[in-house]
Design an enzyme around this catalytic site. Sequence first.
Site: not given
Length: 180
Positions: A56, A84-85
Amino acid sequence: GSKSNRNSEIEMSSELNVLFFGDIVGRPGREALKTVLDENASYFDKKYDFVIANVENASHGFGLTQKNHDELLSYGINCMTSGNHIWDKKDIYQYIDSSNILIRPYNYHKSARGVGYRIFNDRILVINLLGKTFMQPVVCPFQSIEDLSCELNFEDKIVIVDYHAEATAEKISFAKYAAS
């Protein structure tokens, strides 16, 4: 590259040796991963059946570009997980649906691009989940794993979960919950 026979059919046995690389960050992380896999290729090919890397942050420390996705793929990685990235580089939307090894967190809304789990060789189920503490709103990971276990047959699978979270207590709680 260090692409090897790890991408060939994995033999059915009672044991699976997995090599899991945590967060690959930027060019230094990609270069370190390549070096480790290249310099130890004959050892890893004998010792490990399946290689996973969390990617990520593989592009400039935030997100993943298609160029870096393809570079990492050439190293012989079987599965790429994220967190989340994953959405930080906008070209992700152009290739996330066509990548056959990249997984985004399963507990994003169902309308999110990509997939949150993959089954490899009919027996290795890799699930990517995102924690809730200090993260953007997502579907409850505890409920998500319950729902997925009702949808899929976990009994005949080797289940591997990349639980991407900030809080150690949440990771421990999830591990205990999922193991029960």
